[in-house]
Design a protein around this motif. Structure first.
Motif, PDB file in Angstrom:
ATOM      1  N   ASP A 120      27.940  42.411  30.935  1.00  0.00           N
ATOM      2  CA  ASP A 120      26.761  41.717  31.637  1.00  0.00           C
ATOM      3  C   ASP A 120      26.906  40.167  31.187  1.00  0.00           C
ATOM      4  OD1 ASP A 120      25.798  44.385  32.242  1.00  0.00           O
ATOM      5  OD2 ASP A 120      24.468  44.263  30.754  1.00  0.00           O
ATOM      6  N   CYS A 121      26.712  39.644  32.310  1.00  0.00           N
ATOM      7  CA  CYS A 121      26.845  38.083  32.094  1.00  0.00           C
ATOM      8  C   CYS A 121      26.374  37.320  33.317  1.00  0.00           C
ATOM      9  CB  CYS A 121      28.396  37.877  32.192  1.00  0.00           C
ATOM     10  SG  CYS A 121      29.243  38.411  33.345  1.00  0.00           S
ATOM     11  N   ALA A 122      26.152  35.922  32.875  1.00  0.00           N
ATOM     12  CA  ALA A 122      25.547  35.051  33.903  1.00  0.00           C
ATOM     13  C   ALA A 122      26.548  34.820  35.051  1.00  0.00           C
ATOM     14  CB  ALA A 122      24.973  33.932  33.480  1.00  0.00           C
ATOM     15  N   GLU A 123      27.723  34.395  34.824  1.00  0.00           N
ATOM     16  CA  GLU A 123      28.745  33.880  35.701  1.00  0.00           C
ATOM     17  C   GLU A 123      30.169  35.038  35.528  1.00  0.00           C
ATOM     18  OE1 GLU A 123      29.418  29.598  35.618  1.00  0.00           O
ATOM     19  OE2 GLU A 123      28.156  29.526  33.959  1.00  0.00           O
ATOM     20  N   PRO A 124      30.088  35.839  36.317  1.00  0.00           N
ATOM     21  CA  PRO A 124      31.162  37.050  36.208  1.00  0.00           C
ATOM     22  C   PRO A 124      32.458  36.398  36.445  1.00  0.00           C
ATOM     23  CG  PRO A 124      29.297  37.779  37.345  1.00  0.00           C
ATOM     24  CD  PRO A 124      29.057  36.396  37.168  1.00  0.00           C
ATOM     25  N   GLU A 125      32.719  35.577  37.401  1.00  0.00           N
ATOM     26  CA  GLU A 125      34.336  35.035  37.652  1.00  0.00           C
ATOM     27  C   GLU A 125      34.466  34.313  36.409  1.00  0.00           C
ATOM     28  OE1 GLU A 125      37.254  33.147  40.847  1.00  0.00           O
ATOM     29  OE2 GLU A 125      35.085  33.717  41.324  1.00  0.00           O
ATOM     30  N   ARG A 126      33.719  33.555  36.082  1.00  0.00           N
ATOM     31  CA  ARG A 126      33.940  32.514  34.810  1.00  0.00           C
ATOM     32  C   ARG A 126      34.366  33.276  33.640  1.00  0.00           C
ATOM     33  NH1 ARG A 126      30.186  29.768  31.010  1.00  0.00           N
ATOM     34  NH2 ARG A 126      31.462  28.267  29.989  1.00  0.00           N
ATOM     35  N   VAL A 127      33.540  34.183  33.193  1.00  0.00           N
ATOM     36  CA  VAL A 127      33.964  34.976  32.288  1.00  0.00           C
ATOM     37  C   VAL A 127      35.312  35.843  32.351  1.00  0.00           C
ATOM     38  CG1 VAL A 127      33.045  36.810  30.646  1.00  0.00           C
ATOM     39  CG2 VAL A 127      31.399  35.328  31.622  1.00  0.00           C
ATOM     40  N   ALA A 128      35.505  36.505  33.553  1.00  0.00           N
ATOM     41  CA  ALA A 128      36.413  37.354  33.770  1.00  0.00           C
ATOM     42  C   ALA A 128      37.766  36.433  33.551  1.00  0.00           C
ATOM     43  CB  ALA A 128      36.525  37.972  35.045  1.00  0.00           C
ATOM     44  N   ARG A 129      37.796  35.484  34.306  1.00  0.00           N
ATOM     45  CA  ARG A 129      38.977  34.645  34.150  1.00  0.00           C
ATOM     46  C   ARG A 129      39.340  34.124  32.453  1.00  0.00           C
ATOM     47  NH1 ARG A 129      41.293  33.777  39.021  1.00  0.00           N
ATOM     48  NH2 ARG A 129      39.984  34.206  40.733  1.00  0.00           N
ATOM     49  N   PHE A 130      38.315  33.941  31.701  1.00  0.00           N
ATOM     50  CA  PHE A 130      38.480  33.570  30.346  1.00  0.00           C
ATOM     51  C   PHE A 130      39.001  34.858  29.793  1.00  0.00           C
ATOM     52  CE2 PHE A 130      37.068  34.414  26.164  1.00  0.00           C
ATOM     53  CZ  PHE A 130      37.635  33.267  25.359  1.00  0.00           C
ATOM     54  N   TRP A 131      38.832  36.224  30.147  1.00  0.00           N
ATOM     55  CA  TRP A 131      39.384  37.235  29.440  1.00  0.00           C
ATOM     56  C   TRP A 131      40.772  37.274  30.127  1.00  0.00           C
ATOM     57  CZ3 TRP A 131      38.401  39.223  25.016  1.00  0.00           C
ATOM     58  CH2 TRP A 131      37.250  38.806  24.457  1.00  0.00           C
ATOM     59  N   CYS A 132      41.059  37.100  31.135  1.00  0.00           N
ATOM     60  CA  CYS A 132      42.181  37.176  31.899  1.00  0.00           C
ATOM     61  C   CYS A 132      43.125  36.427  30.857  1.00  0.00           C
ATOM     62  CB  CYS A 132      42.448  36.592  33.201  1.00  0.00           C
ATOM     63  SG  CYS A 132      41.914  37.730  34.666  1.00  0.00           S
ATOM     64  N   GLU A 133      42.785  35.103  30.591  1.00  0.00           N
ATOM     65  CA  GLU A 133      43.763  34.198  29.830  1.00  0.00           C
ATOM     66  C   GLU A 133      43.826  34.745  28.331  1.00  0.00           C
ATOM     67  OE1 GLU A 133      45.351  31.559  30.331  1.00  0.00           O
ATOM     68  OE2 GLU A 133      44.664  31.853  32.581  1.00  0.00           O
ATOM     69  N   VAL A 134      42.780  35.372  27.689  1.00  0.00           N
ATOM     70  CA  VAL A 134      42.727  35.727  26.363  1.00  0.00           C
ATOM     71  C   VAL A 134      43.769  37.131  26.445  1.00  0.00           C
ATOM     72  CG1 VAL A 134      41.610  37.090  24.710  1.00  0.00           C
ATOM     73  CG2 VAL A 134      40.431  35.209  26.090  1.00  0.00           C
ATOM     74  N   LEU A 135      43.637  37.926  27.381  1.00  0.00           N
ATOM     75  CA  LEU A 135      44.478  39.274  27.178  1.00  0.00           C
ATOM     76  C   LEU A 135      45.818  39.264  27.935  1.00  0.00           C
ATOM     77  CD1 LEU A 135      41.387  41.470  27.380  1.00  0.00           C
ATOM     78  CD2 LEU A 135      42.676  40.932  25.260  1.00  0.00           C
ATOM     79  N   GLY A 136      46.044  38.354  28.836  1.00  0.00           N
ATOM     80  CA  GLY A 136      47.093  38.476  29.782  1.00  0.00           C
ATOM     81  C   GLY A 136      46.754  39.399  30.977  1.00  0.00           C
ATOM     82  N   TYR A 137      45.465  39.531  31.149  1.00  0.00           N
ATOM     83  CA  TYR A 137      45.237  40.302  32.444  1.00  0.00           C
ATOM     84  C   TYR A 137      45.034  39.492  33.663  1.00  0.00           C
ATOM     85  CZ  TYR A 137      43.074  44.303  29.888  1.00  0.00           C
ATOM     86  OH  TYR A 137      43.143  45.764  29.398  1.00  0.00           O
ATOM     87  N   VAL A 138      44.959  40.191  34.727  1.00  0.00           N
ATOM     88  CA  VAL A 138      45.350  39.419  36.170  1.00  0.00           C
ATOM     89  C   VAL A 138      43.717  39.704  36.997  1.00  0.00           C
ATOM     90  CG1 VAL A 138      47.542  39.476  36.299  1.00  0.00           C
ATOM     91  CG2 VAL A 138      46.552  41.403  37.080  1.00  0.00           C
ATOM     92  N   ALA A 139      43.395  38.788  37.557  1.00  0.00           N
ATOM     93  CA  ALA A 139      42.396  38.791  38.692  1.00  0.00           C
ATOM     94  C   ALA A 139      42.924  39.748  39.776  1.00  0.00           C
ATOM     95  CB  ALA A 139      41.827  37.820  38.959  1.00  0.00           C
ATOM     96  N   PRO A 140      42.201  40.594  40.272  1.00  0.00           N
ATOM     97  CA  PRO A 140      42.569  41.356  41.833  1.00  0.00           C
ATOM     98  C   PRO A 140      42.849  40.110  42.894  1.00  0.00           C
ATOM     99  CG  PRO A 140      40.341  41.741  41.311  1.00  0.00           C
ATOM    100  CD  PRO A 140      40.869  40.671  40.193  1.00  0.00           C
ATOM    101  N   SER A 141      43.452  40.506  43.719  1.00  0.00           N
ATOM    102  CA  SER A 141      43.558  39.746  45.018  1.00  0.00           C
ATOM    103  C   SER A 141      42.163  39.825  45.672  1.00  0.00           C
ATOM    104  CB  SER A 141      44.613  40.452  45.935  1.00  0.00           C
ATOM    105  OG  SER A 141      45.961  40.342  45.258  1.00  0.00           O
ATOM    106  N   PRO A 142      41.617  38.831  46.586  1.00  0.00           N
ATOM    107  CA  PRO A 142      40.309  38.735  47.351  1.00  0.00           C
ATOM    108  C   PRO A 142      40.667  40.269  48.320  1.00  0.00           C
ATOM    109  CG  PRO A 142      41.533  36.753  47.405  1.00  0.00           C
ATOM    110  CD  PRO A 142      42.627  37.800  46.845  1.00  0.00           C
ATOM    111  N   PRO A 143      39.255  40.545  48.469  1.00  0.00           N
ATOM    112  CA  PRO A 143      39.388  41.732  49.481  1.00  0.00           C
ATOM    113  C   PRO A 143      39.953  41.328  50.798  1.00  0.00           C
ATOM    114  CG  PRO A 143      37.187  41.295  48.628  1.00  0.00           C
ATOM    115  CD  PRO A 143      38.105  40.222  48.121  1.00  0.00           C
ATOM    116  N   GLU A 144      40.683  42.605  51.430  1.00  0.00           N
ATOM    117  CA  GLU A 144      41.101  42.338  52.610  1.00  0.00           C
ATOM    118  C   GLU A 144      40.614  41.695  53.487  1.00  0.00           C
ATOM    119  OE1 GLU A 144      43.433  45.271  55.780  1.00  0.00           O
ATOM    120  OE2 GLU A 144      43.224  46.002  53.981  1.00  0.00           O
ATOM    121  N   GLY A 145      41.264  40.666  54.310  1.00  0.00           N
ATOM    122  CA  GLY A 145      40.835  39.844  55.169  1.00  0.00           C
ATOM    123  C   GLY A 145      40.334  38.439  54.942  1.00  0.00           C
ATOM    124  N   PHE A 146      40.428  38.276  53.487  1.00  0.00           N
ATOM    125  CA  PHE A 146      39.936  36.943  52.875  1.00  0.00           C
ATOM    126  C   PHE A 146      41.254  36.449  51.948  1.00  0.00           C
ATOM    127  CE2 PHE A 146      36.042  39.325  53.294  1.00  0.00           C
ATOM    128  CZ  PHE A 146      35.265  38.567  54.218  1.00  0.00           C
TER     129      PHE A 146
END
Length: 144
Positions: A12-38
């Motif tokens: 649970d958070c205030a800024e999901p994308e910001r927090v997710a991108r932080f954890w991507c850097e911490v863990l070597g995770y990747v963000a998904p591609s934008p939904p189809e059509g975007f």
């Protein structure tokens, strides 16, 4: 024998994308591609009603081994210590000064990304050293 179920960890958070991108850097995770059509996540979010924009984000382990992390916007701020936290395993197999040096090096990298150092807990008769930290929104985690 019980089967192991696949699971995700939800923040649970205030800024999901910001927090997710932080954890991507911490863990070597990747963000998904934008939904189809975007072409970009910003384009997708712009297509949503104002209240739904930026309401969630996710990231995953590119190897498929670790759990998916899901981040959802909630209206209330963080008020107390987490009841569950992640231990980021950076010192596995290391002891003493070598372990502390590995924890400190990772701490410095994460502080540069916006994390906050809380406290180094030195080894005792039961536990190896670990370093308590907070992510970009104050959620506790440990470097272990």
């Amino acid at each position: 024998m019980a089967s192991i179920k696949e699971f995700q960890v939800t923040f649970d958070c205030a800024e999901p994308e910001r927090v997710a991108r932080f954890w991507c850097e911490v863990l070597g995770y990747v963000a998904p591609s934008p939904p189809e059509g975007f072409a970009r996540w910003d384009d997708y979010n712009s297509s949503l009603p104002a209240g739904d924009r930026g309401a969630w984000f996710a990231c995953s382990d590119p190897t498929g081994v670790g759990p998916r992390l899901y981040f959802q916007r909630v209206p209330e701020g963080k008020a107390v210590k987490n009841r569950v936290h992640l231990d980021v395993r950076v010192g596995t197999g290391l002891v003493g000064e070598e372990r502390v040096a590995a924890l400190e090096a990772e701490c410095a990298r994460l502080v540069a990304l916006g994390a906050v150092r809380v406290q180094l807990l030195l080894a005792d008769e039961n536990n190896e050293s670990c370093l308590a930290m907070q992510d970009v929104e104050g959620n506790e985690f440990c470097l272990d």
